[in-house]
Design a protein around this motif. Structure first.
Motif: not given
Lengths: 162, 785, 288
Positions: B352-368
């Motif tokens: 598994l490989s992954t990357q994350g990016a900053y964007t001009n959107k609300a922060p969060g990434g909580v587990a719904y």
């Protein structure tokens, strides 16, 4: 503006700005906090009260509009110290979890049962479709309304007891 | 002496009616918004209307001048108190109020504190902010372009929009597995941004006492103790002078885990002004600024032999983290527990490989309603498996059966390193297939197709991983993920259980009492469960990721067992026998072989305060901090039958059947309710819930007219069934269950729609599966055939 | 959500309402059901200086057939229309549409006149009235006029009403025998605005189509009348081919925009499908 209305059978008055929403009058001025605010767009029904017997979203009415009206909130469901059948059924059938939508949901359901003593599952789901619940998936709410119906209809089949 | 049966104490396994309902059905719950404190002020937050801009100036003079306005709080003011920035749950920083730039539409810029909320909102409109707009970055792909505008220029050393890069699994072994494969099935799919949207929004009444300095924070929090510690670290307040009280919480689903700027600002305002300050989000604020979920671009590949044996799985992820990396997840996990992506299957190799990016959107990434990205992983593998079945010409159920981890393989170590505790996957799937009438339905599907009707049958046989710790592996901001319980028995045999985990509707007041009832013999109705006040409950990492029962539930059983042990000493004294001669059953200590010679737990409790043997400490109370040896792995099979309208793409659920296994069931009624709720939220995600953005970064989905939640009318009518495979390492054999249905069901719904169209070559439709997207997929299939 | 300040009057008679409107012009706004207006005020997208609440004026809510018309009072609530036996038996396109408007609680407040005056292109009543060839009675303190709904609806949220005027009544031509209608609405869930909706009304005469009315919701800058499709059907045999051609023409007349509900192409295709289905259903009812 001065207003006078009956809330849960009692005469209540207020001196308020015209812009004051009915939900804010009920919660803030009358201290009846059982009705809730869940959205801004008349979508969720957490603020449902009965206005002259019919369920409305009290976030989308100005309190001045209710001048002279009869309002019933969740706090008025009990009669003579007894739970309304819809209240008892919501507990019995596990028709609530966080409890936030419950007052509005019960009031809408109570009015349905007044009009229709033996609603089908479709009738119930249709009547409640202006009240959103995030917790229960509606299954047990439907069961509760059926259980509280004066003339009971067929229970909902939902598989085996968990 | 009368015999008390196990059922008389209303303990584990019984559908005890909920204690908390008595107040809710009367409208007597107490939610934060219901609180009115003397001299309380109201705060309203000004938010950025644009996604990315420099702040040139903020003028508050006119707002300040309105009668009834007590203060206007700006970023600059917070900066003077070193409060302009705060840490996120992932160890990044987040602006409390913007000082330099705004980085997403809806970002907090300033706040008005006034005598009345109407006045506060009047004043908001009079704050004059001059912005110098910057180009908005609205996708992670765009963010990672070399020429993309830099969003986090506040971070030293940050030269691009990359938020993190991470990998796990065995790359070489997986490569080898793929080389040996007969068939490689690939799926690229986007799990869109959605939002937990509990019906109650977030809010706080911050009450900082100007004399004692004690901060009493009435707030919507799923993790009050952890938040207390974070507040101590952020605000520099002494932790013993921070009390967090949650009251009743109107749903959480992950939304109420993080610390939000509004909480900090209201606390700061109360501190500065010396009066209580209330801030209650409106729905728009909730949707545009608080913890979103998912927003995951996933590419998965499954390597198989021609006869359907899975050899390996390879996954590439790209996550959109918004302007601040604020995922709520264990420190060492950059993509939560996504490595559960091997699912219910014995897959020898995974990478598994992954990357994350900053964007001009609300922060969060909580587990719904999900245990840290488990939902995304489960979705990907269950969608992949179905597509693999099509490519192999196998029935999707049979492909699953062929690869299930077998009961005798447990404890099973997955290729990504999890040790699955227990499972009987085939039993759950067979029950689901039988109850659905799977074989018959496949025939009906064929017959319908011949008439031009499109029926689809979808399934998902998910495995979840819930209940973090163990503490050696999992922490949040360094706080280890154990949990605790404190149990006190009064002289007359009534008990108080204090727990730190926080119900948001799950029914802890009832289920935790049931654990005590079974373990200690004190009937459920005699056990008061207390929570939601950090001054009066033991430390906890909170309720999310289905961890309450696996951790605090275990702690409750363990502390009750400690009291049984002490009780045995007291009973021995009362019965004048030695401890070894006693056994404890239901609610009685009796002499082995002489069951009539017995004392009840109530007798023992009374003696603990009135007639203690010498040398033993008085009282009957204790606590337990439970560090789980492993996580728990609930599972199940969900099946969905849909009919798709061939002309319009509209789809309707004809059946939705769920079989869940969450180990030992404490309260079947409540467990079933949890599953119903999750199935409905899963349906919402699959069918309609969506937050998206236009090219300028304007949020679409900012209120409940655009962010759609399913109503009673379209929500499917669920059929639920259970199997019970206990967790071998949990004291009562229980696993978490609150999130299983949100984790498992989206793939089942989507698989059903795909299954209706699969014969035309359709293999993917991204969620939410709107009728328009189904129609477009059908058009595409028609064009390419 | 907290609206801005405004002044409020609640007159008891239409005359008083009209006099107030005459006095205050575009500073004033009529408050009927309020289910669109109040949310806009809460979001502070609308801030009228004076609200003229017409809910206390008696006699503005009714559904009755008189002479040549079905007359519907402007303040008739959508719930009353949903439950009206008269509409169920004689005006199926109205009976279909009423329960599809928003949700049950909103229908308890929302009114037909308010909906028409709001002129939301995604509103349902405009299309229905276009299909039925309905008129509205409009009053001011000095004048009364009756205009077709097609002349009322000008553009998105824009009508031909003067700020001093109010709609008092909707007049629908009485449906002759051998009539049928339907309202088909695609919504993503209850309470959603339409992705696409189509209103169809058909009257037969000796087996041929005497009159066809087709209104379209949410596929243009206002509720649209599919005139070319109506003209093609008038006098034609009600065949599958004729319906298909009318559906094609209706789709051609639509000008939807792409959004999260679907692409313009999709919405046009749905207009076509729904008009065809709607005509089939209307024909079945017309044939009895």
């Amino acid at each position: 503006m001065e207003i006078a209305l009956r809330v849960n059978g009692q005469e209540r008055t207020g001196d308020i700005e015209p812009r004051r929403l009915l939900i804010h009058f009920i919660r803030g001025d009358l201290g009846l906090t059982g009705s809730h605010v869940g959205c801004d767009t008349t979508s969720c029904g957490a603020c449902t009260v009965l206005l002259d017997g019919s369920p409305v979203k009290s976030c989308t009415l100005f309190a001045v509009q209710a001048n002279g009206s009869e309002i019933k909130t969740v706090e008025g469901l009990m009669q003579d110290g007894e739970l309304d059948p819809i209240q008892a059924a919501f507990k019995e059938e596990h028709g609530l979890q966080c409890g936030f939508c419950t007052p509005g949901m019960m009031l809408t359901a109570a009015e349905l049962l007044d009009r229709n003593p033996s609603p089908s599952e479709d009738d119930i789901r249709w009547a409640l479709s202006g009240n959103i619940c995030r917790c229960t998936g509606y299954v047990n709410i439907v069961k509760a309304v059926q259980a509280a119906a004066p003339a009971k209809s067929e229970p909902v089949a939902t598989g085996s007891e968990a | 002496m009368t015999t008390v049966e196990e059922t008389d104490v209303h303990g584990i396994g019984q559908s005890v009616k909920r204690k908390e309902d008595d107040r809710f059905i009367r409208g007597k719950g107490t939610y934060v918004e219901d609180l009115v404190l003397p001299n309380m002020l109201h705060m309203a937050i000004l938010r950025s209307p644009i996604a990315h801009a420099k702040i040139v100036s903020v003028n508050v003079d006119e707002a300040q001048a309105i009668p009834g306005v007590v203060a206007v709080v700006t970023g600059e003011l917070l900066a003077q108190h070193n409060l302009a920035w705060m840490p996120t749950m992932s160890g990044d920083t987040q602006a409390v109020f913007a000082t330099d730039k705004v980085r997403f539409q809806g970002q907090e810029v300033a706040a008005v504190v006034a005598e009345d909320p109407y006045i506060a909102h009047d004043a908001l409109g009079l704050i004059d902010v001059e912005y110098e707009p910057l180009p908005a970055v609205t996708s992670p792909q765009q963010a990672l372009q070399p020429d993309a505008p830099l969003i986090r220029d506040d971070k030293e050393g940050q030269t691009d929009n990359r938020c993190f890069q991470w990998e796990t699994g065995d790359k070489d072994a997986t490569e080898k597995a793929f080389q040996q494969a007969d068939k490689i099935v690939e799926l690229s799919t986007f799990y869109p941004r959605c939002h937990p949207s509990p019906l109650e929004t977030c809010g706080i009444v911050a009450d900082v006492n100007p004399i004692s300095g004690k901060a009493t924070l009435h707030m919507t929090s799923q993790a009050p103790h952890a938040i207390r510690t974070v507040f101590a670290l952020v605000a520099g307040l002494p932790e013993h002078k921070i009390q967090i009280i949650t009251h009743d919480i109107g749903g959480g689903f992950g939304n109420k885990v993080p610390v939000y700027p509004g909480y900090v600002a209201a606390t700061a305002a109360s501190l500065l002004i010396g009066r209580p300050v209330k801030w209650i989000e409106d729905r728009t604020e909730n949707l545009i600024s608080t913890g979103f979920a998912r927003d995951y671009h996933m590419r998965g590949e499954l390597a198989l032999t021609n006869d359907g044996k899975m050899l390996g799985i390879r996954v590439e992820l790209l996550s959109d983290n918004g302007a601040f990396f604020a995922d709520a997840q264990p420190t060492k996990c950059k993509v939560g527990l996504f490595h559960i992506v091997t699912g219910s299957y014995d897959v020898p190799a995974a990478y598994l490989s992954t990357q994350g990016a900053y964007t001009n959107k609300a922060p969060g990434g909580v587990a719904y309603r999900c245990s840290f990205r488990v939902t995304e992983a489960s979705y990907l593998v269950e969608r992949l498996v179905q597509n693999a079945a099509y490519e192999l010409g196998m029935d999707p159920a049979e492909l699953r059966r062929k690869n299930f981890i077998k009961p005798e393989q447990f404890p099973y170590k997955s290729a990504t390193g999890f040790v699955y505790d227990s499972g009987e996957y085939e039993r759950a799937m067979d029950l689901a297939m039988n109850e659905l009438g799977y074989a018959e339905l496949r025939k009906e599907q064929e017959a319908a197709r011949a008439e031009g009707r499109l029926i689809g049958i979808g399934m998902a046989s998910f495995t979840e991983v819930v209940g973090a710790g163990p503490s050696k592996d999992y922490d949040i901001l360094g706080l280890k993920m154990f949990d605790s319980a404190e149990l006190r028995v009064h002289p007359t045999g009534k008990a108080i259980l204090k727990i730190g985990v926080q119900t948001q509707g799950q029914g802890h007041e009832t289920t935790f009492a049931q654990i005590v009832a079974t373990e200690l013999g004190i009937p459920t109705e005699d056990v008061l469960v207390q929570y939601g006040d950090t001054d009066n409950t033991p430390y906890s990492l909170g309720t999310y990721a289905s961890r309450s029962t696996p951790t605090a539930g275990a702690a409750t059983a363990m502390v009750a067992r400690k009291l049984v042990e002490k009780g045995k000493k007291i009973a021995a004294h009362l019965l004048e026998v030695s401890e070894e001669d006693l056994e404890f059953k239901v609610d009685k200590f009796s002499v082995k072989g002489a069951p009539d010679k017995a004392v009840t737990i109530q007798d023992v409790a009374f003696a603990a305060y009135t007639n203690m043997p010498e040398g033993l400490e008085h009282g009957l109370e204790d606590n337990h901090y439970y560090d789980p040896p492993n996580m728990t792995f609930p599972f199940g099979t969900y099946m969905v039958v849909v009919e798709v309208d061939a002309d319009t793409g509209q789809w309707k659920v004809l059946r939705m059947l769920a079989v869940d296994d969450c180990g030992k069931v404490i309260n079947p009624m409540i467990v079933q309710g949890q599953i119903h709720g999750g199935l409905a939220e899963g349906y919402g995600i699959a069918a309609m819930e969506l937050i998206t953005f236009d090219d300028d970064g304007n949020c679409i989905g900012s209120n409940f007219m655009d962010y759609l939640l399913p109503t009673s009318w379209e929500t499917p009518r669920f059929e639920t069934h259970m199997t019970e495979t206990p967790s071998p390492h949990h004291p009562i054999g229980a696993k978490g269950v609150g999130e299983s249905a949100t984790v498992g069901s989206p793939a089942a719904y989507v698989n059903a729609v795909i299954d209706a169209l699969a014969h035309t070559g359709v293999r993917n439709i991204d969620m939410p599966v709107t009728s328009a997207k189904v129609w477009e997929a059908m058009q595409g299939a028609a064009r390419s055939s | 959500m907290f609206p801005s300040r405004f002044d409020y009057v609640a007159p008891d008679t239409v005359e008083e309402v009209l006099a107030t409107l005459a006095q205050h012009g575009d500073e004033a706004k009529i408050l009927a059901g309020g289910q669109s207006l109040i949310p806009l005020m809460k979001l502070r997208f609308a801030s009228p200086g004076l609200l003229v609440d017409v809910n206390r004026v008696p006699g503005l809510g009714f559904v009755e057939e008189t002479g040549e018309h079905l007359r519907v009072g402007t303040l008739t609530r959508n719930t009353e229309l949903e439950r009206s036996a008269l509409l169920k038996s004689g005006y199926p396109v109205m009976a279909d549409a009423a329960p599809m408007i928003s949700d049950p609680l909103v229908r308890n407040r929302g009114t037909i006149g308010g909906s028409l005056a709001h002129a939301d292109p995604a509103g349902d009543w405009g299309s229905v009235m276009l299909a039925l060839g309905a008129e509205v009675v409009i009053k001011s303190s000095t004048d009364e006029r009756t205009i077709p709904v097609s002349e009322l609806l000008v553009n998105t949220f824009t009508t031909s009403l003067d700020p001093t005027e109010m709609i008092t009544e909707i007049r629908v031509p009485k449906t002759p025998a051998r009539s049928g209608g339907s309202y088909l609405k695609m919504e993503r869930r209850v309470g959603d605005f339409a992705t696409v909706a189509t209103a169809v009304h058909l009257t037969l005469d000796n087996g041929t189509i005497k009159r066809a009315g087709i209104g379209l919701t949410a596929v243009g800058s206002k509720n649209l009348q599919a005139s070319a499709a109506e003209d093609a059907l008038a006098g034609a045999e009600p065949t599958a081919e004729a319906f298909e051609e009318a559906a094609r023409l209706a789709a051609e007349a639509s000008s939807p925009s792409s959004d999260v509900r679907g692409s313009a192409e999709y919405k046009k295709a749905m207009v076509r499908t729904f008009v065809r289905r709607g005509l089939d259903k209307a024909l079945e009812l017309a044939r009895g």
